[in-house]
Design a protein around this motif. Structure first.
Motif, PDB file in Angstrom:
ATOM      1  N   LEU A  53      76.415  13.775 -10.545  1.00  0.00           N
ATOM      2  CA  LEU A  53      75.875  15.153 -10.308  1.00  0.00           C
ATOM      3  C   LEU A  53      77.184  16.090 -10.874  1.00  0.00           C
ATOM      4  CD1 LEU A  53      75.149  15.322  -6.362  1.00  0.00           C
ATOM      5  CD2 LEU A  53      73.355  15.114  -8.449  1.00  0.00           C
ATOM      6  N   ALA A  54      78.368  15.872 -10.724  1.00  0.00           N
ATOM      7  CA  ALA A  54      79.219  16.579 -11.641  1.00  0.00           C
ATOM      8  C   ALA A  54      79.125  16.659 -13.116  1.00  0.00           C
ATOM      9  CB  ALA A  54      80.618  16.292 -11.236  1.00  0.00           C
ATOM     10  N   GLU A  55      78.858  15.647 -13.666  1.00  0.00           N
ATOM     11  CA  GLU A  55      78.690  15.268 -15.131  1.00  0.00           C
ATOM     12  C   GLU A  55      77.441  16.038 -15.545  1.00  0.00           C
ATOM     13  OE1 GLU A  55      79.433  13.800 -18.734  1.00  0.00           O
ATOM     14  OE2 GLU A  55      80.442  13.826 -16.907  1.00  0.00           O
ATOM     15  N   ASP A  56      76.311  16.337 -14.750  1.00  0.00           N
ATOM     16  CA  ASP A  56      75.330  17.040 -14.843  1.00  0.00           C
ATOM     17  C   ASP A  56      75.441  18.464 -14.896  1.00  0.00           C
ATOM     18  OD1 ASP A  56      72.327  17.141 -15.855  1.00  0.00           O
ATOM     19  OD2 ASP A  56      71.986  17.298 -13.651  1.00  0.00           O
ATOM     20  N   GLY A  57      76.522  18.980 -14.390  1.00  0.00           N
ATOM     21  CA  GLY A  57      76.801  20.376 -14.182  1.00  0.00           C
ATOM     22  C   GLY A  57      76.479  20.998 -12.905  1.00  0.00           C
ATOM     23  N   VAL A  58      76.387  20.083 -11.717  1.00  0.00           N
ATOM     24  CA  VAL A  58      76.071  20.509 -10.432  1.00  0.00           C
ATOM     25  C   VAL A  58      77.418  20.701  -9.787  1.00  0.00           C
ATOM     26  CG1 VAL A  58      75.580  19.817  -8.216  1.00  0.00           C
ATOM     27  CG2 VAL A  58      73.957  19.163 -10.221  1.00  0.00           C
ATOM     28  N   VAL A  59      77.658  21.877  -9.448  1.00  0.00           N
ATOM     29  CA  VAL A  59      79.167  22.627  -8.832  1.00  0.00           C
ATOM     30  C   VAL A  59      79.038  22.308  -7.253  1.00  0.00           C
ATOM     31  CG1 VAL A  59      79.528  23.889 -10.873  1.00  0.00           C
ATOM     32  CG2 VAL A  59      78.371  25.016  -9.003  1.00  0.00           C
ATOM     33  N   TYR A  60      77.778  22.396  -6.654  1.00  0.00           N
ATOM     34  CA  TYR A  60      77.656  22.261  -5.510  1.00  0.00           C
ATOM     35  C   TYR A  60      76.404  21.655  -4.757  1.00  0.00           C
ATOM     36  CZ  TYR A  60      77.347  23.204  -0.192  1.00  0.00           C
ATOM     37  OH  TYR A  60      77.119  23.098   0.987  1.00  0.00           O
ATOM     38  N   ALA A  61      76.801  20.327  -3.984  1.00  0.00           N
ATOM     39  CA  ALA A  61      75.476  19.726  -3.614  1.00  0.00           C
ATOM     40  C   ALA A  61      75.500  19.473  -2.209  1.00  0.00           C
ATOM     41  CB  ALA A  61      75.407  18.482  -4.562  1.00  0.00           C
ATOM     42  N   GLU A  62      74.454  19.259  -1.507  1.00  0.00           N
ATOM     43  CA  GLU A  62      74.140  18.804  -0.282  1.00  0.00           C
ATOM     44  C   GLU A  62      73.373  17.479  -0.309  1.00  0.00           C
ATOM     45  OE1 GLU A  62      74.832  23.135   1.926  1.00  0.00           O
ATOM     46  OE2 GLU A  62      72.707  21.982   2.200  1.00  0.00           O
ATOM     47  N   VAL A  63      73.937  16.402  -0.137  1.00  0.00           N
ATOM     48  CA  VAL A  63      73.212  15.106  -0.458  1.00  0.00           C
ATOM     49  C   VAL A  63      72.826  14.619   1.098  1.00  0.00           C
ATOM     50  CG1 VAL A  63      73.205  13.026  -1.306  1.00  0.00           C
ATOM     51  CG2 VAL A  63      74.438  14.660  -2.654  1.00  0.00           C
ATOM     52  N   ARG A  64      71.620  14.066   1.344  1.00  0.00           N
ATOM     53  CA  ARG A  64      71.108  13.765   2.597  1.00  0.00           C
ATOM     54  C   ARG A  64      70.876  12.083   2.516  1.00  0.00           C
ATOM     55  NH1 ARG A  64      66.321  17.426   3.202  1.00  0.00           N
ATOM     56  NH2 ARG A  64      67.683  18.790   2.069  1.00  0.00           N
ATOM     57  N   TYR A  65      71.162  11.693   3.656  1.00  0.00           N
ATOM     58  CA  TYR A  65      70.877  10.136   4.058  1.00  0.00           C
ATOM     59  C   TYR A  65      70.667   9.997   5.377  1.00  0.00           C
ATOM     60  CZ  TYR A  65      75.701   9.777   5.632  1.00  0.00           C
ATOM     61  OH  TYR A  65      76.872  10.065   6.189  1.00  0.00           O
ATOM     62  N   ALA A  66      70.196   8.775   5.837  1.00  0.00           N
ATOM     63  CA  ALA A  66      69.672   8.488   7.284  1.00  0.00           C
ATOM     64  C   ALA A  66      70.861   7.330   7.642  1.00  0.00           C
ATOM     65  CB  ALA A  66      68.411   8.086   7.385  1.00  0.00           C
ATOM     66  N   PRO A  67      71.769   7.882   8.739  1.00  0.00           N
ATOM     67  CA  PRO A  67      72.875   6.587   8.933  1.00  0.00           C
ATOM     68  C   PRO A  67      72.022   5.779   9.547  1.00  0.00           C
ATOM     69  CG  PRO A  67      73.498   8.820   9.719  1.00  0.00           C
ATOM     70  CD  PRO A  67      72.054   9.149   9.052  1.00  0.00           C
ATOM     71  N   GLU A  68      71.114   5.782  10.402  1.00  0.00           N
ATOM     72  CA  GLU A  68      70.527   4.747  11.066  1.00  0.00           C
ATOM     73  C   GLU A  68      69.809   3.763  10.092  1.00  0.00           C
ATOM     74  OE1 GLU A  68      66.307   6.369  12.632  1.00  0.00           O
ATOM     75  OE2 GLU A  68      67.469   8.079  12.362  1.00  0.00           O
ATOM     76  N   GLN A  69      69.974   3.726   8.893  1.00  0.00           N
ATOM     77  CA  GLN A  69      69.261   3.098   8.086  1.00  0.00           C
ATOM     78  C   GLN A  69      70.316   2.015   7.196  1.00  0.00           C
ATOM     79  OE1 GLN A  69      66.720   5.639   5.453  1.00  0.00           O
ATOM     80  NE2 GLN A  69      64.725   4.646   6.381  1.00  0.00           N
ATOM     81  N   HIS A  70      71.425   2.201   7.761  1.00  0.00           N
ATOM     82  CA  HIS A  70      72.524   1.521   7.306  1.00  0.00           C
ATOM     83  C   HIS A  70      73.609   0.656   8.309  1.00  0.00           C
ATOM     84  CE1 HIS A  70      71.864   3.669   3.575  1.00  0.00           C
ATOM     85  NE2 HIS A  70      71.668   4.641   4.351  1.00  0.00           N
ATOM     86  N   LEU A  71      72.636   0.134   8.992  1.00  0.00           N
ATOM     87  CA  LEU A  71      73.523  -0.550  10.281  1.00  0.00           C
ATOM     88  C   LEU A  71      73.323  -2.046  10.283  1.00  0.00           C
ATOM     89  CD1 LEU A  71      72.781   1.983  13.354  1.00  0.00           C
ATOM     90  CD2 LEU A  71      74.661   1.873  11.612  1.00  0.00           C
ATOM     91  N   GLU A  72      72.423  -2.801   9.202  1.00  0.00           N
ATOM     92  CA  GLU A  72      71.908  -4.011   9.506  1.00  0.00           C
ATOM     93  C   GLU A  72      73.068  -5.113   9.357  1.00  0.00           C
ATOM     94  OE1 GLU A  72      69.223  -4.507   6.368  1.00  0.00           O
ATOM     95  OE2 GLU A  72      67.658  -3.079   6.965  1.00  0.00           O
ATOM     96  N   ARG A  73      74.344  -4.585   8.966  1.00  0.00           N
ATOM     97  CA  ARG A  73      75.440  -5.638   8.794  1.00  0.00           C
ATOM     98  C   ARG A  73      76.561  -5.211   9.534  1.00  0.00           C
ATOM     99  NH1 ARG A  73      75.885  -9.282   4.375  1.00  0.00           N
ATOM    100  NH2 ARG A  73      73.677  -9.236   3.134  1.00  0.00           N
ATOM    101  N   GLY A  74      76.218  -4.514  10.582  1.00  0.00           N
ATOM    102  CA  GLY A  74      77.112  -4.253  11.847  1.00  0.00           C
ATOM    103  C   GLY A  74      77.949  -3.027  11.949  1.00  0.00           C
ATOM    104  N   LEU A  75      77.828  -2.153  10.832  1.00  0.00           N
ATOM    105  CA  LEU A  75      78.392  -0.847  10.767  1.00  0.00           C
ATOM    106  C   LEU A  75      77.975  -0.120  12.116  1.00  0.00           C
ATOM    107  CD1 LEU A  75      78.245   0.374   7.173  1.00  0.00           C
ATOM    108  CD2 LEU A  75      80.457  -0.444   8.402  1.00  0.00           C
ATOM    109  N   THR A  76      78.690   0.873  12.407  1.00  0.00           N
ATOM    110  CA  THR A  76      78.459   1.754  13.504  1.00  0.00           C
ATOM    111  C   THR A  76      78.032   2.817  12.685  1.00  0.00           C
ATOM    112  OG1 THR A  76      80.703   2.852  13.692  1.00  0.00           O
ATOM    113  CG2 THR A  76      80.181   0.866  15.222  1.00  0.00           C
ATOM    114  N   LEU A  77      77.499   4.083  13.477  1.00  0.00           N
ATOM    115  CA  LEU A  77      76.758   5.451  12.932  1.00  0.00           C
ATOM    116  C   LEU A  77      78.300   6.014  12.465  1.00  0.00           C
ATOM    117  CD1 LEU A  77      74.328   6.402  15.398  1.00  0.00           C
ATOM    118  CD2 LEU A  77      73.874   5.797  13.198  1.00  0.00           C
ATOM    119  N   GLU A  78      79.228   6.140  13.025  1.00  0.00           N
ATOM    120  CA  GLU A  78      80.575   6.602  12.760  1.00  0.00           C
ATOM    121  C   GLU A  78      80.950   5.918  11.648  1.00  0.00           C
ATOM    122  OE1 GLU A  78      79.508   7.435  16.766  1.00  0.00           O
ATOM    123  OE2 GLU A  78      79.629   5.743  15.654  1.00  0.00           O
ATOM    124  N   GLU A  79      80.973   4.826  11.354  1.00  0.00           N
ATOM    125  CA  GLU A  79      81.828   3.891  10.033  1.00  0.00           C
ATOM    126  C   GLU A  79      80.826   4.389   8.988  1.00  0.00           C
ATOM    127  OE1 GLU A  79      83.867   0.292  12.198  1.00  0.00           O
ATOM    128  OE2 GLU A  79      81.571   0.141  11.862  1.00  0.00           O
TER     129      GLU A  79
END
Length: 388
Positions: free
Chosen positions: A99-125
């Protein structure tokens, strides 16, 4: 307004112009080569292509196919390789760099923590890995001469039942890199009102949230997001155009919901290329952003899913410049709108506008004027020598 302020920017100027991004999905913006690397590391064998270039083409073609099943399959692949701390850290760091390389100076990037738990990570991790990745990406960008600040938006999935849990997570990390909350997923059949407890909690905590609404389902989705849930912003919101009538003589009439959205200055997170892929618009020239810009809605320009759409903020603006003849002034207008609508404190937004965005566009205008003056001088000089 003078001609120098209404000039259409070149692709190079668009890339160098300071830009603000509010609607970008982390799992929709991976580098194809990173997908291949991560799949190899974890033994994920379901990728349709293992050559990065061919895989990038596959993602774009699948997203353009018109098949919802193929479109959703693209995210199944990216999420599958984002299940370890190392993978999340890498993807987040590369996101900030790109994003920075493309000239973005501020970004809000979203993701769903619940979709990244399949290998044992906690939401906090998950949250901590992504936050650390963003900070690393900011450091790398700075080392390369670029300035960017990235905040995370934690997303809850509309069809699931973890919205309150994710909202509480967003609130716990609000001073550690998380800017706010979002819900995403299919609108039809899964209205935002299913998650009122999460929105009521966030309002009690004076926290910020946006809601995907008005992308596919239409005006009822927008109305519920605003009047039942109290969204600060609308993710997409493109279907607000359904509440605006244009007569044959060009007279424009706003319905009550459209008037409310405009009067209240509710930010709309427009994603032109993505909207074409989901049939929310038929072409860039016909995209509602053209009329909504003329009507002075609080519009922002965004990427949604950079990998699936084969896009970037610069590419989005290039399409809009071509379709509507937008100038550097228009680009600055969209960018200031986005910065005004960001989920960070007022004084920090104001500093970004006055110290980064406005000076950046002023420099580009001065550069354009200098080139125009030099070109005119050269023409005059050549004309004089011919006559002599």
């Amino acid at each position: 307004m003078t001609s120098e302020t209404t000039s259409q920017p070149t692709p190079d100027q668009i890339r160098r112009a300071p830009k603000v991004l509010l609607h970008d999905h982390l799992d929709g913006g991976l580098r194809p080569g990173t997908v291949v690397d991560l799949a190899r590391e974890i033994g994920y064998a379901n990728l349709p292509e293992t050559d990065p270039d061919k895989l990038g083409v596959w993602f774009r073609e699948a997203a353009d196919s018109g098949s919802l099943e193929r479109y959703l399959e693209t995210f199944a692949h990216t999420c599958a390789v984002m299940q370890t701390r190392e993978a999340l850290f890498r993807v987040a760091a590369e996101c900030a760099e790109d994003l920075a390389e493309d000239g973005v100076v501020y970004a809000e990037v979203r993701y769903a923590p619940e979709q990244h738990l399949e290998r044992g990570l906690t939401l906090e991790e998950v949250v901590e890995a992504v936050n650390e990745g963003f900070r690393e990406g900011e450091r790398r960008a700075k080392a390369n001469g670029h300035r960017i600040r990235v905040g995370a938006l934690l997303t809850a999935m509309r069809h699931a039942a973890r919205a309150l849990e994710i909202a509480e997570l967003a609130n716990r990390y609000r001073d550690s890199g998380v800017a706010g909350f979002d819900i995403a997923g299919a609108e039809a059949g899964f209205p935002p009102t299913r998650h009122l407890d999460a929105f009521e909690y966030l309002k009690r905590e004076n926290n910020h949230f946006t809601i995907h609404a008005g992308e596919a389902f239409g005006l009822p989705s927008i109305w519920q997001a605003l009047q039942w849930c109290g969204a600060d912003r609308l993710g997409h919101g493109v279907r607000i155009i359904d509440d605006i009538q244009v007569a044959e003589d060009g007279t424009v009439t706003l319905g009550r919901l459209a008037s409310y959205v405009r009067d209240k200055r509710i930010p709309l997170e427009m994603c032109p290329t993505s909207n074409l892929q989901t049939a929310a618009a038929s072409s860039y020239e016909d995209h509602p952003i053209g009329l909504l810009r003329k009507l002075h809605f609080r519009l922002t320009v965004n990427t949604d899913n950079r990998l699936m759409s084969g896009t970037s903020m610069s590419v989005e603006f290039e399409h809009l410049v071509k379709a509507f003849g937008y100038s550097l002034d228009d680009m600055q207008w969209f960018t200031v709108n986005a910065m005004k609508s960001a989920f960070i404190p007022f004084d920090e937004r104001l500093a970004m506008i006055n110290d980064v965005i406005k000076p950046g566009y002023a420099e580009l205008r001065s550069e354009w004027l200098f080139r125009q003056t030099a070109a005119a001088t050269a023409v005059t000089s050549n004309s004089g020598s011919t006559e002599g």
